[in-house]
Design a protein around this motif. Sequence first.
Motif, short mmCIF file in Angstrom:
data_model
loop_
_atom_site.label_atom_id
_atom_site.label_comp_id
_atom_site.label_asym_id
_atom_site.label_seq_id
_atom_site.Cartn_x
_atom_site.Cartn_y
_atom_site.Cartn_z
N GLY A 1 0.81 -1.21 0.00
CA GLY A 1 0.00 0.00 0.00
C GLY A 1 0.85 1.26 0.00
O GLY A 1 1.78 1.41 -0.78
N SER A 2 0.55 2.15 0.92
CA SER A 2 1.28 3.43 1.01
C SER A 2 2.34 3.39 2.11
O SER A 2 2.74 4.43 2.64
CB SER A 2 0.28 4.56 1.30
OG SER A 2 -0.39 4.31 2.53
N ARG A 3 2.79 2.19 2.45
CA ARG A 3 3.73 2.05 3.55
C ARG A 3 5.20 2.18 3.13
O ARG A 3 6.10 2.02 3.96
CB ARG A 3 3.51 0.72 4.27
CG ARG A 3 2.22 0.70 5.08
CD ARG A 3 1.96 -0.60 5.79
NE ARG A 3 0.83 -0.47 6.68
CZ ARG A 3 0.91 -0.37 8.00
NH1 ARG A 3 2.10 -0.40 8.58
NH2 ARG A 3 -0.16 -0.24 8.76
N VAL A 4 5.45 2.45 1.87
CA VAL A 4 6.83 2.69 1.42
C VAL A 4 7.11 4.19 1.55
O VAL A 4 6.44 5.01 0.92
CB VAL A 4 7.05 2.23 -0.03
CG1 VAL A 4 8.49 2.50 -0.46
CG2 VAL A 4 6.73 0.74 -0.17
N ARG A 5 8.06 4.53 2.36
CA ARG A 5 8.37 5.93 2.65
C ARG A 5 9.87 6.19 2.43
O ARG A 5 10.59 5.34 1.93
CB ARG A 5 8.00 6.26 4.10
CG ARG A 5 6.53 5.98 4.46
CD ARG A 5 5.58 6.90 3.71
NE ARG A 5 4.18 6.63 4.05
CZ ARG A 5 3.55 7.13 5.10
NH1 ARG A 5 4.19 7.93 5.95
NH2 ARG A 5 2.27 6.84 5.32
N THR A 6 10.30 7.37 2.85
CA THR A 6 11.71 7.73 2.80
C THR A 6 12.23 7.83 4.23
O THR A 6 11.46 7.79 5.20
CB THR A 6 11.91 9.08 2.10
OG1 THR A 6 11.30 10.11 2.89
CG2 THR A 6 11.27 9.07 0.71
N VAL A 7 13.54 7.99 4.36
CA VAL A 7 14.13 8.15 5.69
C VAL A 7 13.52 9.35 6.40
O VAL A 7 13.31 9.34 7.61
CB VAL A 7 15.67 8.32 5.56
CG1 VAL A 7 16.27 8.76 6.89
CG2 VAL A 7 16.31 7.01 5.10
N GLU A 8 13.19 10.39 5.62
CA GLU A 8 12.70 11.64 6.22
C GLU A 8 11.26 11.57 6.70
O GLU A 8 10.90 12.27 7.65
CB GLU A 8 12.85 12.78 5.21
CG GLU A 8 14.28 13.21 4.92
CD GLU A 8 15.07 12.20 4.10
OE1 GLU A 8 16.31 12.16 4.23
OE2 GLU A 8 14.43 11.45 3.33
N ASP A 9 10.42 10.75 6.08
CA ASP A 9 9.00 10.79 6.45
C ASP A 9 8.43 9.47 6.96
O ASP A 9 7.24 9.36 7.19
CB ASP A 9 8.15 11.29 5.27
CG ASP A 9 8.12 10.32 4.09
OD1 ASP A 9 8.67 9.21 4.20
OD2 ASP A 9 7.54 10.68 3.05
N VAL A 10 9.27 8.46 7.19
CA VAL A 10 8.76 7.19 7.69
C VAL A 10 8.39 7.36 9.17
O VAL A 10 9.10 8.04 9.93
CB VAL A 10 9.80 6.06 7.51
CG1 VAL A 10 10.99 6.25 8.44
CG2 VAL A 10 9.16 4.71 7.72
N PRO A 11 7.27 6.79 9.61
CA PRO A 11 6.88 6.90 11.02
C PRO A 11 7.90 6.20 11.94
O PRO A 11 8.54 5.22 11.55
CB PRO A 11 5.53 6.18 11.08
CG PRO A 11 5.00 6.24 9.69
CD PRO A 11 6.20 6.15 8.81
#
Length: 234
Positions: free
Chosen positions: A53-63
Motif C-alpha cells: 500500500g502506502s507504507r513505502v516511505r523515505t528516511v525523512e517521512d517514515v513513522p
Amino acid sequence: MRIRMRIRRLAGRVAGRARLPRTRRGQRRAFQVAVLASVLALLPATWTNAAAGSRVRTVEDVPAAPVAVVFGAGLWDGEPSPYLAHRLDAAARLYDRGTVRAVLVTGDNSREDYDEPDAMRTYLVAHGVPANRIVGDFAGFDTWDSCTRARRVFGVDRAVLVSQGFHIRRALALCGAAGVDAYGVGVDDRHDVTWYYGGTREVFAAVKAAAEAAVRPDPRFLGPREDGVAAALR
C-alpha cells in the motif's frame, strides 16, 4: 540417408504442432489462454504491491518505530556489497534521526567464512550506531525467514524495514503476514544491471512469497526465543 530423412520428418511434425491455430476460434482460444497465463503470473506481484500500500516511505517521512530491520544483500570480500552498504547507510540515518532506537541486522551465516550480520554490525558501528543498539539475526536466509524470526524469535511487532525499492514491497507483505506492523524505506540506487535483475527476479519471487504468506511455514531454523532486541531497547 534414411536417418536424415527421418530427422527431417520428425522436425516437420514438431514444427507443425508448434504452429498457431489456423481457425479464428482456435486463435481466439490461444489468445485467451495467453492472457490468462499472464494474469495468473502477475497476480502474486500485484498482491505484494497491494499489501504494501502506502507504507513505502523515505528516511525523512517514515513513522517512528522501536526497531529498524535491515535485510542482507551480499558481501564482497567480507564487507557489505554496495547495495547492502546503502541499506545500512539508511539505517544509520534512521538511528541518528531518532526514528528508531535499535537495529536488527538479518542475514546469512550458514557457513563460517560468510557472516553477513557481523559485517553489517561492523559497518553500522563505523557509521555511528552504538554496538549495544545492534542485534544480529544469523539465520535470516531469505525474506520470509527474516520476517518470521523477527516476530517469533526477537519479539519484534513494530518496525521500519530497510531494503532496495524493488524488494521493499515484498518485505512489507511478508512481514505483515508474519505479524509485524511495519513501514518500509525503499533505498534508491543507480539503475544498473543488478537493479534490473532484482526487479525482474521480484516477479518470480512474489510467487514464493504468496505461498509463504498463505501457508506461513516455520523458518529454516527457528531456535529459542532471544531477548537481544529487548535488551537493545533498554
